[in-house]
Write an enzyme that holds these catalytic residues in place. Structure first.
Site, PDB file in Angstrom:
ATOM      1  N   ALA A 123      29.858 -44.804   0.490  1.00 49.55           N
ATOM      2  CA  ALA A 123      28.866 -45.717  -0.094  1.00 49.55           C
ATOM      3  C   ALA A 123      29.334 -46.352  -1.397  1.00 49.55           C
ATOM      4  CB  ALA A 123      27.567 -44.951  -0.339  1.00 49.55           C
ATOM      5  N   ASN A 189      27.557 -37.154  -2.264  1.00 48.42           N
ATOM      6  CA  ASN A 189      28.893 -37.469  -1.735  1.00 48.42           C
ATOM      7  C   ASN A 189      29.620 -38.442  -2.651  1.00 48.42           C
ATOM      8  OD1 ASN A 189      29.109 -36.124   0.975  1.00 48.42           O
ATOM      9  ND2 ASN A 189      27.139 -37.144   1.168  1.00 48.42           N
ATOM     10  N   HIS A 219      24.442 -47.368  -7.271  1.00 50.62           N
ATOM     11  CA  HIS A 219      25.508 -46.507  -7.794  1.00 50.62           C
ATOM     12  C   HIS A 219      26.199 -47.256  -8.922  1.00 50.62           C
ATOM     13  CE1 HIS A 219      24.946 -44.132  -4.209  1.00 50.62           C
ATOM     14  NE2 HIS A 219      25.178 -45.177  -3.458  1.00 50.62           N
TER      15      HIS A 219
HETATM   16  N1  LIG Z   1      30.638 -40.499   1.601  1.00 52.56           N
HETATM   17  C1  LIG Z   1      29.454 -41.089   1.448  1.00 52.56           C
HETATM   18  O1  LIG Z   1      29.286 -42.008   0.625  1.00 52.56           O
HETATM   19  C2  LIG Z   1      28.313 -40.646   2.285  1.00 52.56           C
HETATM   20  C3  LIG Z   1      28.451 -39.567   3.136  1.00 52.56           C
HETATM   21  N2  LIG Z   1      27.408 -39.150   3.903  1.00 52.56           N
HETATM   22  C4  LIG Z   1      27.615 -37.957   4.746  1.00 52.56           C
HETATM   23  O2  LIG Z   1      27.452 -38.295   6.086  1.00 52.56           O
HETATM   24  C5  LIG Z   1      26.684 -37.286   6.751  1.00 52.56           C
HETATM   25  C6  LIG Z   1      25.931 -37.900   7.923  1.00 52.56           C
HETATM   26  O3  LIG Z   1      24.983 -38.831   7.442  1.00 52.56           O
HETATM   27  P1  LIG Z   1      23.833 -39.400   8.398  1.00 52.56           P
HETATM   28  O4  LIG Z   1      24.422 -39.934   9.655  1.00 52.56           O
HETATM   29  O5  LIG Z   1      23.018 -40.311   7.560  1.00 52.56           O
HETATM   30  O6  LIG Z   1      23.020 -38.055   8.729  1.00 52.56           O
HETATM   31  P2  LIG Z   1      22.072 -37.756   9.967  1.00 52.56           P
HETATM   32  O7  LIG Z   1      21.304 -36.539   9.586  1.00 52.56           O
HETATM   33  O8  LIG Z   1      21.344 -38.980  10.389  1.00 52.56           O
HETATM   34  O9  LIG Z   1      23.078 -37.392  11.166  1.00 52.56           O
HETATM   35  C7  LIG Z   1      23.891 -36.258  11.183  1.00 52.56           C
HETATM   36  C8  LIG Z   1      24.419 -36.048  12.606  1.00 52.56           C
HETATM   37  O10 LIG Z   1      25.421 -35.028  12.583  1.00 52.56           O
HETATM   38  C9  LIG Z   1      25.088 -34.006  13.520  1.00 52.56           C
HETATM   39  N3  LIG Z   1      25.579 -32.732  12.993  1.00 52.56           N
HETATM   40  C10 LIG Z   1      25.052 -31.982  11.994  1.00 52.56           C
HETATM   41  N4  LIG Z   1      25.830 -30.898  11.783  1.00 52.56           N
HETATM   42  C11 LIG Z   1      26.864 -30.986  12.655  1.00 52.56           C
HETATM   43  C12 LIG Z   1      27.991 -30.171  12.931  1.00 52.56           C
HETATM   44  N5  LIG Z   1      28.223 -29.051  12.263  1.00 52.56           N
HETATM   45  N6  LIG Z   1      28.844 -30.578  13.907  1.00 52.56           N
HETATM   46  C13 LIG Z   1      28.633 -31.729  14.588  1.00 52.56           C
HETATM   47  N7  LIG Z   1      27.576 -32.527  14.377  1.00 52.56           N
HETATM   48  C14 LIG Z   1      26.700 -32.156  13.421  1.00 52.56           C
HETATM   49  C15 LIG Z   1      23.597 -34.085  13.682  1.00 52.56           C
HETATM   50  O11 LIG Z   1      23.203 -33.549  14.915  1.00 52.56           O
HETATM   51  C16 LIG Z   1      23.391 -35.604  13.620  1.00 52.56           C
HETATM   52  O12 LIG Z   1      23.719 -36.170  14.871  1.00 52.56           O
HETATM   53  C17 LIG Z   1      25.765 -36.721   5.648  1.00 52.56           C
HETATM   54  O13 LIG Z   1      25.409 -35.397   5.898  1.00 52.56           O
HETATM   55  C18 LIG Z   1      26.606 -36.869   4.416  1.00 52.56           C
HETATM   56  O14 LIG Z   1      27.298 -35.655   4.144  1.00 52.56           O
HETATM   57  C19 LIG Z   1      26.222 -39.821   3.877  1.00 52.56           C
HETATM   58  C20 LIG Z   1      26.039 -40.890   3.055  1.00 52.56           C
HETATM   59  C21 LIG Z   1      27.058 -41.383   2.167  1.00 52.56           C
HETATM   60  O1  LIG Z   2      24.701 -43.371   0.888  1.00 51.20           O
HETATM   61  C1  LIG Z   2      24.613 -43.312  -0.356  1.00 51.20           C
HETATM   62  O2  LIG Z   2      24.085 -44.211  -1.033  1.00 51.20           O
HETATM   63  C2  LIG Z   2      25.275 -42.234  -1.121  1.00 51.20           C
HETATM   64  C3  LIG Z   2      24.854 -40.922  -0.833  1.00 51.20           C
HETATM   65  O3  LIG Z   2      23.935 -40.677  -0.140  1.00 51.20           O
HETATM   66  C4  LIG Z   2      25.636 -39.849  -1.422  1.00 51.20           C
HETATM   67  O4  LIG Z   2      26.102 -39.962  -2.564  1.00 51.20           O
HETATM   68  O5  LIG Z   2      25.790 -38.881  -0.724  1.00 51.20           O
END
Ligand SMILES: NC(=O)C1=CN([C@@H]2O[C@H](COP(=O)(O)OP(=O)(O)OC[C@H]3O[C@@H](n4cnc5c(N)ncnc54)[C@H](O)[C@@H]3O)[C@@H](O)[C@H]2O)C=CC1
Ligand SMILES: O=C([O-])CC(=O)C(=O)O
Length: 266
Positions: A123, A189, A219
């Site tokens: 993000a 994150n 951010h």
């Molecule tokens: N680097 C960044 O800027 C960001 C990173 N993220 C990360 O991305 C991840 C996913 O975000 P969203 O898709 O919005 O979440 P979400 O909750 O909508 O989807 C998560 C998916 O992963 C699956 N899942 C959960 N644990 C699992 C495991 N151990 N093995 C396989 N599948 C698993 C769930 O069943 C679901 O399908 C967040 O948990 C966060 O850590 C999210 C936003 C920003």
């Molecule tokens: O998606 C975003 O804006 C960032 C976020 O959630 C995070 O820092 O994990």
């Protein structure tokens, strides 16, 4: 054609499938989730009908790339074993690296498999500039994150204030990037990514706000060092399916996948 294993099929994973759908240079062959809900089965049937929907990568599968957009547990469960098997990976759940020993274990697994794990910028922007600036020496990196109050629901912010009653910005956290990543794993994150690219978990300062005046995930980064100074503000639109997640995270995942199949990467 490159074969992809996608880990997670939630807000990010489903949007990634949507954007990669129809690209002849790659094929999503495996989608790994703990539980295949009807919504996930529908999404995979529509956007990656050739994919196997499983809980774990079969021992005889050898994807060209593993793409993690699942959550912190997925690093332990899927990414570490894949790296050790020589499968390169791109990772979105950067906050997971703040768990004691996880960064070292990722490095060791990638070295054992003679492969590479790429930490996605997700993000936030400017990670290229910050990581380059680190080479010359950084003095200070401060990150301020601002999200609408309800984007903090289900986090320790609920113990600090009544999120639904806020009428002005409320600072729900002030401290190091390491503490932020531990307390707000799904929201920190960005803090963790900035820490890894810049001054580390202890020296990267973080402030998080629940702010009823914003509709986006805002951010802001201030960095100073031998290179000069950097100020960056991102106003990320949240994903409809998960307001905690900015849409740019999806594009960051897709960019990384496409850079793996393109003749020229940028
Ligand atoms: N680097 C960044 O800027 C960001 C990173 N993220 C990360 O991305 C991840 C996913 O975000 P969203 O898709 O919005 O979440 P979400 O909750 O909508 O989807 C998560 C998916 O992963 C699956 N899942 C959960 N644990 C699992 C495991 N151990 N093995 C396989 N599948 C698993 C769930 O069943 C679901 O399908 C967040 O948990 C966060 O850590 C999210 C936003 C920003
Ligand atoms: O998606 C975003 O804006 C960032 C976020 O959630 C995070 O820092 O994990």
């Amino acid at each position: 054609m490159k074969n992809i294993a996608l880990i997670g099929c939630g807000a990010i994973g489903a949007s990634v499938l949507e954007l990669l759908h129809g690209d002849a240079r790659l094929q999503v062959r495996w989608v790994l989730v703990p539980e295949a809900s009807a919504a996930i089965r529908d999404t995979v049937a529509r956007l990656a009908p050739q994919a196997q929907l499983l809980q774990a990568l079969p021992a005889d599968a050898h994807p060209d790339l593993m793409v993690e957009c699942a959550g912190h547990g997925a690093l332990q469960e899927h990414v570490l074993p894949a790296l050790a098997r020589g499968i390169p990976a791109v990772v979105a759940s950067i906050g997971a690296l703040s768990a004691p020993g996880m960064a070292e274990r990722l490095q060791a697994a990638a070295e054992a498999g003679r492969t590479q794990v790429q930490l996605l910028s997700g993000a936030i922007g400017g990670i290229d500039a910050l990581a380059a600036a680190r080479v010359g020496g950084l003095d200070e990196v401060t990150y301020t994150g601002r999200k609408p109050p309800l984007a903090w629901s289900g986090t320790p912010a609920e113990q600090r204030c009544d999120l639904s009653a806020l009428t002005e910005a409320f600072c729900i956290f002030e401290g190091s990037a390491g503490e932020a990543a531990r307390l707000y794993p799904k929201n920190a994150n960005v803090a963790a990514t900035l820490a890894l690219a810049g001054l580390g978990y202890d020296r990267t300062r973080v402030r998080l706000f629940a702010d009823p005046a914003v509709t986006e995930n805002v951010h802001h980064v201030d960095a100073r060092g031998a290179f000069g100074a950097m100020e960056l503000t991102m106003r990320g639109k949240p994903l409809a399916a998960n307001p905690k997640t900015s849409a740019l995270t999806v594009y960051s995942v897709v960019r990384a996948v496409l850079n793996n199949v393109a003749a020229v990467a940028i």
